[in-house]
Design a protein around this motif. Structure first.
Motif, short mmCIF file in Angstrom:
data_model
loop_
_atom_site.label_atom_id
_atom_site.label_comp_id
_atom_site.label_asym_id
_atom_site.label_seq_id
_atom_site.Cartn_x
_atom_site.Cartn_y
_atom_site.Cartn_z
N PRO A 18 0.88 -1.39 0.36
CA PRO A 18 -0.27 -0.38 0.22
C PRO A 18 0.83 1.37 0.16
CG PRO A 18 -0.87 -1.62 1.80
CD PRO A 18 0.40 -2.21 0.93
N ALA A 19 0.42 2.05 -0.36
CA ALA A 19 1.63 3.34 -0.94
C ALA A 19 0.99 4.33 0.69
CB ALA A 19 0.15 4.92 -1.54
N ASP A 20 0.47 3.92 1.85
CA ASP A 20 0.99 4.19 2.79
C ASP A 20 1.39 3.56 3.78
OD1 ASP A 20 -1.63 2.91 3.31
OD2 ASP A 20 -2.69 4.07 4.34
N ALA A 21 2.35 2.46 3.20
CA ALA A 21 2.49 1.24 3.72
C ALA A 21 3.75 1.89 4.74
CB ALA A 21 2.91 -0.09 3.73
N ASP A 22 4.10 1.25 6.54
CA ASP A 22 4.86 2.13 7.16
C ASP A 22 5.98 1.23 6.31
OD1 ASP A 22 7.01 2.78 9.55
OD2 ASP A 22 5.74 2.23 10.65
N PRO A 23 7.32 1.59 6.26
CA PRO A 23 8.19 1.36 6.03
C PRO A 23 8.69 -0.07 7.09
CG PRO A 23 9.00 2.93 5.78
CD PRO A 23 8.10 3.10 5.99
N ASN A 24 9.37 1.34 8.32
CA ASN A 24 9.32 0.35 9.71
C ASN A 24 8.67 -0.21 10.29
OD1 ASN A 24 12.01 2.05 9.25
ND2 ASN A 24 10.36 3.62 9.96
N ALA A 25 7.65 -1.13 9.91
CA ALA A 25 6.49 -1.68 10.60
C ALA A 25 6.87 -3.16 10.86
CB ALA A 25 5.28 -2.09 9.69
N VAL A 26 6.30 -3.94 11.95
CA VAL A 26 7.12 -5.12 12.31
C VAL A 26 6.39 -6.34 11.10
CG1 VAL A 26 7.62 -6.65 14.21
CG2 VAL A 26 8.30 -3.49 14.50
N PRO A 27 7.34 -6.47 10.33
CA PRO A 27 5.90 -8.31 10.18
C PRO A 27 5.36 -8.68 10.86
CG PRO A 27 8.72 -8.46 9.61
CD PRO A 27 8.45 -7.16 10.21
N ASP A 28 3.93 -9.25 10.20
CA ASP A 28 3.39 -10.14 10.76
C ASP A 28 4.35 -11.76 11.43
OD1 ASP A 28 1.58 -8.11 10.57
OD2 ASP A 28 0.71 -9.58 8.60
N LYS A 29 3.57 -11.81 13.17
CA LYS A 29 4.61 -13.09 12.55
C LYS A 29 3.98 -14.40 12.81
CE LYS A 29 4.80 -13.08 17.38
NZ LYS A 29 4.96 -13.65 18.98
N PHE A 30 4.63 -15.33 12.23
CA PHE A 30 4.31 -16.78 11.61
C PHE A 30 3.85 -17.75 12.89
CE2 PHE A 30 7.49 -15.38 7.43
CZ PHE A 30 6.36 -15.01 7.43
N GLY A 31 2.52 -17.69 12.56
CA GLY A 31 2.05 -18.44 13.54
C GLY A 31 1.67 -18.23 14.70
N ALA A 32 1.57 -18.90 16.27
CA ALA A 32 1.78 -18.13 17.36
C ALA A 32 1.81 -18.58 18.18
CB ALA A 32 -0.14 -18.59 17.59
N ASN A 33 2.69 -18.11 19.27
CA ASN A 33 3.30 -18.70 20.40
C ASN A 33 2.20 -17.86 21.54
OD1 ASN A 33 4.45 -15.44 20.61
ND2 ASN A 33 6.26 -16.18 21.22
N ASP A 34 1.79 -17.11 21.67
CA ASP A 34 1.24 -17.27 22.34
C ASP A 34 -0.60 -16.23 21.97
OD1 ASP A 34 0.36 -15.95 25.04
OD2 ASP A 34 1.82 -14.39 25.41
N ILE A 35 -1.56 -16.02 23.10
CA ILE A 35 -2.39 -15.93 22.33
C ILE A 35 -2.84 -14.97 21.97
CG2 ILE A 35 -3.60 -16.80 24.90
CD1 ILE A 35 -3.71 -13.04 24.94
N PHE A 36 -1.70 -13.71 22.19
CA PHE A 36 -2.65 -12.37 21.55
C PHE A 36 -1.99 -12.75 19.65
CE2 PHE A 36 -0.02 -10.66 25.37
CZ PHE A 36 -1.09 -10.16 24.99
N ASP A 37 -1.93 -14.32 19.25
CA ASP A 37 -1.48 -14.22 17.81
C ASP A 37 -2.84 -15.54 17.46
OD1 ASP A 37 1.68 -13.12 18.30
OD2 ASP A 37 1.90 -15.05 18.85
N LEU A 38 -3.20 -16.05 18.38
CA LEU A 38 -4.48 -16.75 17.71
C LEU A 38 -5.76 -15.79 17.69
CD1 LEU A 38 -4.84 -19.39 21.25
CD2 LEU A 38 -3.36 -19.70 18.60
N ASN A 39 -6.51 -16.14 16.42
CA ASN A 39 -7.79 -15.25 16.30
C ASN A 39 -9.24 -15.04 17.43
OD1 ASN A 39 -10.05 -17.06 15.35
ND2 ASN A 39 -8.39 -18.00 14.04
#
Length: 444
Positions: free
Chosen positions: A282-303
Motif C-alpha cells: 500500500p502507498a501508506d505502508a510503514d517501511p519500519n513496520a514489524v512484519p506479521d508473525k508466522f503462527g502463534a506463541n501466545d494468545i495475542f497471535d490466535l484469532n
C-alpha cells in the motif's frame, strides 16, 4: 417497612446483574485480544448449525448416557427458569404467584406441574452425573488435567444445581401445605413436592411454613444470581458461549488449513522474476513496520474465535477420549490445549485489570502453558474436532503453534526437518535422487 422485601429484592437485581455485566464485559475484552477473523459468510448455514448443535444439542447423544442426561438438565433448567418471570414480578411488587391470575387456574396448574416434573428430572440427572464423576470414576472425567480446581468446579456446579432444585421443591411444598390449610389461596399443582417433602413439613406450624416458604424463595433467587455470576470463574461459561461459538465455527471441510497470504505473495514473487516486490505494498505502508508473525506463541497471535472457543470448552473430555495420541500414552490432550489457552487468557486479563494495559510478564502460551512435546504428538486427524459437542477446534491452535515453531524458530523435530530437506532437494519426502523417482514402475 412493608416494602423492605421489595427494596431488598430490587437491590439484589441491581447488584446481581451489575456484577454479571461487568464480568461479561471483561470476557468480551479478553476475546477481543485475539486477531480479527471474518466468519460472517454463509449466514443461513451458520444459523442452522447453531440451532442444531447449540440449541438442539445435536452432537450430545453420540454418547447416549451423558447426552440424554445433559439434554434433561439443559431442557429442565430452561423450563424451570421460566418461573423466574413470576419470581421477579412477585419480588418487585409483593404479589404471590401472580401468573395464576394471568394464565388462569387450569393453565397455571399445568404450568406448575410441568415445572415440578422437569425439576425432578434435573435433580435425578445431577445425582447420576455426580455418581459418574465421583463413584464410578468415568475415565475421561478423572484425567490428570482435571485434578484440583477443574474437578472441584464441576462438583460445585452439580451441588449448586441440586440445592436450587431442592429449594424449589421446599418452597412449593410449604406453599402447598399453606394452601391446604387455607392460609394462602389455592394456586398451582405440585405433583412432586407434595409427595416428596410434605410428609416432612406437615407437622410444623403455619408460621414456620410461612418462614420456610419465604426462606426457600429467597434461597432460590439468590442462588440463581450466585450461579449466574459464578459462571465467570467456571467451565460452565459454555452455557453462554456455546451459541456464538457454534455460529462462528469453521464451516470448511475438516483438515483444510489456511494459507498465509504473506507467504503466498512471496512465493509468487519468487516465481515471477519480472515482478516488482514493492508493487503490492500500500502507498501508506510503514517501511519500519514489524512484519506479521508466522503462527502463534501466545494468545495475542490466535484469532478471536479460537479465544472464544477456549471460554466455550465444557471440559467434557470427548476430544481427548478419541485422540489417538492420547490413547497411545502420549502427553497430548486436546482438552488440556483448550484449558491451557483459557488459563493463559485469564492470566493476561488479570494483568490488564491490574495495570490498565498488558504489561509483559515474561510468559507465553508456548512452553509456559503448552509444551512442544504435546504439539508434535498431534497426528492432525481431526478426531477431536469431530467429537466436540460445541464445535471447538483444538487442532487449529496446535497448528498455529507448530507453524510458529517451524517458520519462526526453525524448531521442527529432526524427522520433519529431514522430510522437508528431502522435499527441497528431491521433490519428495524420501531420500533418493529425482532421477530415480520412477524406478518403481519398471520393477517386476
Amino acid at each position: 417497612m412493608q416494602y423492605i422485601d421489595n427494596i431488598l429484592f430490587l437491590i439484589l437485581i441491581i447488584v446481581g446483574f451489575g456484577l454479571f455485566i461487568k464480568s461479561t464485559r471483561e470476557l468480551i475484552r479478553n476475546v477481543n485480544l485475539g486477531k480479527d477473523i471474518d466468519r460472517s459468510d454463509r449466514k443461513s448455514e451458520r444459523w442452522s448449525v447453531m440451532a442444531r448443535v447449540a440449541l438442539g444439542q445435536g452432537k450430545m447423544v453420540k454418547r447416549p448416557v451423558a447426552g440424554i442426561l445433559h439434554i434433561l438438565v439443559y431442557a429442565g433448567f430452561i423450563i424451570v427458569n421460566l418461573e423466574l418471570v413470576e419470581i421477579f414480578i412477585d419480588g418487585l411488587f409483593g404479589t404471590h404467584r401472580v401468573l395464576a391470575g394471568v394464565l388462569g387456574s387450569g393453565l397455571y396448574n399445568v404450568f406448575t406441574a410441568v415445572l415440578e416434573v422437569m425439576a425432578f428430572l434435573v435433580a435425578v440427572s445431577i445425582v447420576i452425573f455426580f455418581i459418574r464423576r465421583n463413584i464410578v470414576h468415568v475415565y475421561r472425567l478423572n484425567m490428570k488435567e482435571l485434578f484440583g480446581w477443574p474437578k472441584n468446579d464441576a462438583n460445585w456446579i452439580l451441588v449448586i444445581e441440586f440445592c436450587l432444585m431442592m429449594a424449589f421443591f421446599k418452597m412449593n411444598a410449604a406453599d402447598w401445605l399453606l394452601q391446604q390449610r387455607g392460609v394462602l389461596p389455592e394456586h398451582g399443582s405440585f405433583p412432586i413436592s407434595s409427595h416428596l417433602l410434605v410428609p416432612v413439613l406437615n407437622n410444623f406450624s403455619d408460621s414456620f411454613l410461612m418462614f420456610t416458604e419465604k426462606g426457600a424463595w429467597w434461597f432460590h433467587i439468590i442462588g440463581v444470581f450466585f450461579f449466574m455470576n459464578y459462571l465467570y470463574y467456571s467451565k460452565h461459561l459454555h452455557i453462554l458461549f456455546a451459541f456464538p461459538n457454534t455460529w462462528f465455527s469453521n464451516l470448511n471441510k475438516k483438515g483444510k488449513f489456511n494459507n498465509l497470504e504473506s507467504v503466498t505473495k512471496e512465493i509468487k514473487l519468487m516465481m515471477d522474476p519480472n515482478a516488482d516486490p514493492y508493487a503490492a505494498a500500500p502507498a501508506d505502508a510503514d517501511p519500519n513496520a514489524v512484519p506479521d508473525k508466522f503462527g502463534a506463541n501466545d494468545i495475542f497471535d490466535l484469532n478471536k474465535v479460537q479465544l472464544l472457543s477456549a471460554y466455550s470448552c465444557t471440559e467434557c473430555g470427548r476430544c481427548t477420549a478419541v485422540c489417538p495420541a492420547n490413547i497411545t500414552g502420549k502427553k497430548l490432550s486436546p482438552r488440556r490445549i483448550m484449558m491451557a489457552t483459557r488459563d493463559r487468557l485469564e492470566e493476561v486479563g488479570k494483568n490488564i485489570n491490574k495495570n490498565g494495559k498488558f504489561v509483559d510478564d515474561g510468559k507465553k502460551l508456548l512452553d509456559d502453558y503448552i509444551t512442544k512435546e504435546e504439539l508434535w504428538a498431534c497426528t492432525t486427524c481431526n478426531a477431536c474436532v469431530e467429537a466436540c459437542p460445541v464445535l471447538i477446534d483444538p487442532l487449529s491452535i496446535i497448528f498455529e503453534m507448530r507453524r510458529f515453531l517451524v517458520m519462526e524458530q526453525s524448531a521442527a523435530p529432526q524427522e520433519l526437518n529431514l522430510m522437508m530437506t528431502n522435499i527441497e532437494n528431491n521433490a519428495a519426502p524420501w531420500q533418493y535422487n529425482q532421477a530415480d523417482r520412477l524406478n518403481w514402475a519398471h520393477e517386476n
